[in-house]
Every structure is written in C-alpha cells, then in structure tokens.
Design a protein around this motif. Structure first.
Motif, PDB file in Angstrom:
ATOM      1  N   VAL A 127       0.845  -1.187   0.000  1.00 32.38           N
ATOM      2  CA  VAL A 127       0.000   0.000   0.000  1.00 32.38           C
ATOM      3  C   VAL A 127       0.886   1.244   0.000  1.00 32.38           C
ATOM      4  CG1 VAL A 127      -1.911   1.200   1.125  1.00 32.38           C
ATOM      5  CG2 VAL A 127      -1.690  -1.283   1.367  1.00 32.38           C
ATOM      6  N   LEU A 128       0.583   2.178  -0.884  1.00 30.31           N
ATOM      7  CA  LEU A 128       1.318   3.440  -0.972  1.00 30.31           C
ATOM      8  C   LEU A 128       0.432   4.558  -0.434  1.00 30.31           C
ATOM      9  CD1 LEU A 128       3.913   4.859  -2.032  1.00 30.31           C
ATOM     10  CD2 LEU A 128       2.728   5.139  -4.234  1.00 30.31           C
ATOM     11  N   HIS A 129       0.949   5.289   0.550  1.00 29.46           N
ATOM     12  CA  HIS A 129       0.175   6.337   1.214  1.00 29.46           C
ATOM     13  C   HIS A 129       0.741   7.723   0.935  1.00 29.46           C
ATOM     14  CE1 HIS A 129      -2.389   3.878   3.896  1.00 29.46           C
ATOM     15  NE2 HIS A 129      -1.365   3.046   3.976  1.00 29.46           N
ATOM     16  N   ASP A 130      -0.162   8.669   0.750  1.00 33.12           N
ATOM     17  CA  ASP A 130       0.161  10.096   0.681  1.00 33.12           C
ATOM     18  C   ASP A 130      -0.476  10.739   1.904  1.00 33.12           C
ATOM     19  OD1 ASP A 130       0.436  12.782   0.201  1.00 33.12           O
ATOM     20  OD2 ASP A 130      -0.381  12.739  -1.832  1.00 33.12           O
ATOM     21  N   TYR A 131       0.344  11.092   2.902  1.00 32.09           N
ATOM     22  CA  TYR A 131      -0.187  11.587   4.163  1.00 32.09           C
ATOM     23  C   TYR A 131      -0.656  13.041   4.098  1.00 32.09           C
ATOM     24  CZ  TYR A 131       1.529   7.381   6.496  1.00 32.09           C
ATOM     25  OH  TYR A 131       1.741   6.081   6.892  1.00 32.09           O
ATOM     26  N   ARG A 132      -0.534  13.666   2.945  1.00 34.08           N
ATOM     27  CA  ARG A 132      -1.068  15.018   2.834  1.00 34.08           C
ATOM     28  C   ARG A 132      -2.590  15.018   2.926  1.00 34.08           C
ATOM     29  NH1 ARG A 132       2.026  16.681  -2.622  1.00 34.08           N
ATOM     30  NH2 ARG A 132       1.542  14.470  -3.007  1.00 34.08           N
ATOM     31  N   GLU A 133      -3.204  13.871   2.666  1.00 37.01           N
ATOM     32  CA  GLU A 133      -4.659  13.739   2.786  1.00 37.01           C
ATOM     33  C   GLU A 133      -4.968  12.479   3.582  1.00 37.01           C
ATOM     34  OE1 GLU A 133      -7.183  15.336  -0.588  1.00 37.01           O
ATOM     35  OE2 GLU A 133      -5.488  14.534  -1.723  1.00 37.01           O
ATOM     36  N   PRO A 134      -4.922  12.557   4.916  1.00 38.29           N
ATOM     37  CA  PRO A 134      -5.094  11.357   5.745  1.00 38.29           C
ATOM     38  C   PRO A 134      -6.397  10.619   5.501  1.00 38.29           C
ATOM     39  CG  PRO A 134      -4.301  13.200   7.063  1.00 38.29           C
ATOM     40  CD  PRO A 134      -4.662  13.759   5.721  1.00 38.29           C
ATOM     41  N   GLU A 135      -7.479  11.365   5.174  1.00 42.01           N
ATOM     42  CA  GLU A 135      -8.782  10.719   5.002  1.00 42.01           C
ATOM     43  C   GLU A 135      -8.862   9.888   3.729  1.00 42.01           C
ATOM     44  OE1 GLU A 135      -8.274  13.928   5.412  1.00 42.01           O
ATOM     45  OE2 GLU A 135      -9.207  14.560   7.294  1.00 42.01           O
ATOM     46  N   LYS A 136      -7.961  10.110   2.788  1.00 42.52           N
ATOM     47  CA  LYS A 136      -7.911   9.303   1.556  1.00 42.52           C
ATOM     48  C   LYS A 136      -6.462   9.152   1.125  1.00 42.52           C
ATOM     49  CE  LYS A 136      -9.217  13.475  -1.090  1.00 42.52           C
ATOM     50  NZ  LYS A 136     -10.071  14.005  -2.179  1.00 42.52           N
ATOM     51  N   SER A 137      -5.673   8.619   2.048  1.00 43.68           N
ATOM     52  CA  SER A 137      -4.223   8.590   1.846  1.00 43.68           C
ATOM     53  C   SER A 137      -3.751   7.505   0.883  1.00 43.68           C
ATOM     54  CB  SER A 137      -3.514   8.404   3.195  1.00 43.68           C
ATOM     55  OG  SER A 137      -3.735   7.098   3.704  1.00 43.68           O
ATOM     56  N   VAL A 138      -4.562   6.461   0.654  1.00 42.76           N
ATOM     57  CA  VAL A 138      -4.117   5.354  -0.191  1.00 42.76           C
ATOM     58  C   VAL A 138      -4.144   5.784  -1.664  1.00 42.76           C
ATOM     59  CG1 VAL A 138      -4.525   2.973  -0.903  1.00 42.76           C
ATOM     60  CG2 VAL A 138      -4.960   3.651   1.458  1.00 42.76           C
ATOM     61  N   GLN A 171      -0.984   9.273  19.600  1.00 45.22           N
ATOM     62  CA  GLN A 171      -1.132   8.357  18.471  1.00 45.22           C
ATOM     63  C   GLN A 171      -1.415   9.075  17.156  1.00 45.22           C
ATOM     64  OE1 GLN A 171      -3.815   5.243  20.728  1.00 45.22           O
ATOM     65  NE2 GLN A 171      -3.028   4.306  18.866  1.00 45.22           N
ATOM     66  N   GLY A 172      -1.552  10.385  17.205  1.00 50.57           N
ATOM     67  CA  GLY A 172      -1.778  11.138  15.977  1.00 50.57           C
ATOM     68  C   GLY A 172      -3.216  11.258  15.550  1.00 50.57           C
ATOM     69  N   VAL A 173      -4.148  10.841  16.415  1.00 54.56           N
ATOM     70  CA  VAL A 173      -5.560  10.877  16.045  1.00 54.56           C
ATOM     71  C   VAL A 173      -5.999  12.293  15.692  1.00 54.56           C
ATOM     72  CG1 VAL A 173      -7.911  10.603  16.940  1.00 54.56           C
ATOM     73  CG2 VAL A 173      -6.203   8.818  17.344  1.00 54.56           C
ATOM     74  N   PHE A 174      -5.538  13.280  16.472  1.00 53.28           N
ATOM     75  CA  PHE A 174      -6.032  14.636  16.277  1.00 53.28           C
ATOM     76  C   PHE A 174      -5.321  15.380  15.148  1.00 53.28           C
ATOM     77  CE2 PHE A 174      -7.022  13.724  20.803  1.00 53.28           C
ATOM     78  CZ  PHE A 174      -8.398  13.651  20.637  1.00 53.28           C
ATOM     79  N   ALA A 175      -4.418  14.677  14.453  1.00 49.53           N
ATOM     80  CA  ALA A 175      -3.833  15.250  13.241  1.00 49.53           C
ATOM     81  C   ALA A 175      -4.790  15.126  12.061  1.00 49.53           C
ATOM     82  CB  ALA A 175      -2.510  14.557  12.904  1.00 49.53           C
ATOM     83  N   VAL A 176      -5.827  14.319  12.233  1.00 45.72           N
ATOM     84  CA  VAL A 176      -6.820  14.102  11.186  1.00 45.72           C
ATOM     85  C   VAL A 176      -7.911  15.158  11.305  1.00 45.72           C
ATOM     86  CG1 VAL A 176      -8.535  12.477  10.288  1.00 45.72           C
ATOM     87  CG2 VAL A 176      -6.358  11.631  11.184  1.00 45.72           C
ATOM     88  N   ARG A 177      -8.316  15.715  10.191  1.00 50.11           N
ATOM     89  CA  ARG A 177      -9.370  16.724  10.194  1.00 50.11           C
ATOM     90  C   ARG A 177     -10.661  16.159  10.792  1.00 50.11           C
ATOM     91  NH1 ARG A 177      -7.029  17.939   5.136  1.00 50.11           N
ATOM     92  NH2 ARG A 177      -8.498  16.543   4.064  1.00 50.11           N
ATOM     93  N   ARG A 178     -11.301  16.967  11.603  1.00 49.72           N
ATOM     94  CA  ARG A 178     -12.585  16.659  12.235  1.00 49.72           C
ATOM     95  C   ARG A 178     -12.488  15.525  13.263  1.00 49.72           C
ATOM     96  NH1 ARG A 178     -13.507  16.663   6.943  1.00 49.72           N
ATOM     97  NH2 ARG A 178     -13.957  14.433   6.946  1.00 49.72           N
ATOM     98  N   ALA A 179     -11.267  15.145  13.652  1.00 49.33           N
ATOM     99  CA  ALA A 179     -11.125  14.032  14.595  1.00 49.33           C
ATOM    100  C   ALA A 179     -11.666  14.393  15.973  1.00 49.33           C
ATOM    101  CB  ALA A 179      -9.667  13.601  14.710  1.00 49.33           C
TER     102      ALA A 179
END
Length: 229
Positions: free
Chosen positions: A37-48, A187-195
């Motif tokens: 799996v390749l991830h782009d963390y600039r968009e955590p909600e659709k990183s794949v 754990q980084g949960v709050f790095a996600v928008r609307r978390a």
C-alpha cells in the motif's frame, strides 16, 4: 500556495508516481499472501494512492490506519517500522513493514507499507511446536483497524482505549479522561481533520468538552527531557 510549496508538492507527486510500479512489483513477487500500500499523508482521510494485493482490504482512496496516524504524530522524527506483527479484526495475522517517504528536505509526507498474511505460517509453526513438545503460549499481537473510512479507524482506536480501561467514558475520573485524550493525541488521532468532533461523538460528549479535555491534556503533558518550558 507559494512557489516553493508548489515545487515541493511536485517533487512529492513525482516520488509517489515513481513508486507505483514498485508497489505492483513487490506484490507480484510475493504472491497472494502479500499486499503493498502506498500512502500520501497530505490527505489522511484518503491517503491510499496505490495498492496491490489484498490482505487488509485496502482500496485506492481509502483512509490511513492507526499505524499511519502514529507516523503523523511523530512527524519528521518518524522512523521506518520493520517486521512488526499485528492482527486484523477478522483474526488474520499480518507481518508488516512501514517505510516512511521523505522529500529532499527530509520532511515525511507518506509511506510504503508491505503486509504479509502469515496466518498459515503461524499455524504450521504452532503445529510443529506441538509435535516437538515445545511450550506454547506466545502472546497475541494487537489488533489493528484497517478501513477505508477514517471515522471507523478513529472509532476503533477510541473503543480500544476504553476497553483497556474496562470502563465507559462516564466511569473514568478526570485523570484518566485526560490520559485518554493525551494517548489519542500521542497516536496522531487529532492530526486528522474533524477528529475532535469524531471522538466527541464516540464518547457522547460535546465538541466543546472534547476540545477542553484535549487542551488540558496537552497542558499537563510532561516536558520532554532536555527541553525548557
């Protein structure tokens, strides 16, 4: 967006594009037990952005898992995490490696993840151990939620924290409530928008209360060794 930001995004896009054939090549080499799996963390909600194989059920456009959230939490200090073992919700044992992706400035912006289904291997190992008279009792690896919906990942992390406390939110005192928010933050949960809103809904509290607990947990967090307040 400044010209430097545009150039940086262009560089990152080029790195991701160059890795897409690598994703398919690794999966083809290891066969049906492998998923890459390749991830782009600039968009955590659709990183794949690319996936080959099917071990965790990831699809392009899906969200990062809690493993990716931990990478986000560490930021540019994140290291590769190699050969760790986890389980999916259906009990599949997975040996994984997460290799962080950096641009030319050293900034982390994504990850290449390799997942191997080792369930059959572990069963064979247990059978051989039993035949040889070896003692069993190996501890079970933790369960990791892999989902294309970021909300389901956040919910699973919150629920796991409450299960470990063997309590509902209402049963936690203030100290343990702050500890829960601090752990989610680590754990980084709050790095996600609307978390924050998502966590508030899962706990059955108001958004204002969730923001207050988060602020208090950060204020009460210990100062890193060597740092000055």
């Amino acid at each position: 967006m400044t010209p430097s930001d545009t150039a940086r995004d262009g560089e990152r896009d080029a790195i991701l594009a160059a890795l897409v054939p690598v994703v398919h090549g690794i999966a083809a080499t290891f066969g049906p037990v492998c998923e890459v799996v390749l991830h782009d963390y600039r968009e955590p909600e659709k990183s794949v952005v690319a996936v080959a194989g099917s071990v965790t059920g990831r699809t392009v456009g899906g969200a990062m898992s809690e493993i990716g959230m931990r990478v986000l939490a560490r930021g540019d200090e994140a290291d590769d995490d190699l050969n760790y073992v986890t389980r999916t919700a259906d009990g599949t044992r997975v040996k994984s490696s997460t290799i962080v992706l950096r641009d030319s400035t050293g900034a982390v912006f994504g990850a290449l993840c390799v997942n191997l289904d080792v369930t059959a291997v572990d069963r064979a190992h247990a059978l051989l151990g039993a035949l040889a008279g070896a003692a069993g009792g190996a501890s079970e690896p933790p369960v990791t939620t892999f989902g294309d919906d970021i909300d389901s990942v956040v919910d699973a992390i919150v629920d796991a924290h409450l299960r470990r406390q063997d309590q509902t939110w209402a049963g936690l005192d203030r100290t343990r409530r702050l500890a829960l928010f601090r752990s989610l933050d680590d754990q980084g949960v709050f790095a996600v928008r609307r978390a924050v809103e998502q966590v508030a809904g899962r706990l059955g509290i108001s958004r204002a209360s969730a923001y207050s607990y988060l602020a208090q947990s950060r204020a009460a967090a210990p100062t890193p060794e060597g740092a000055h307040p």
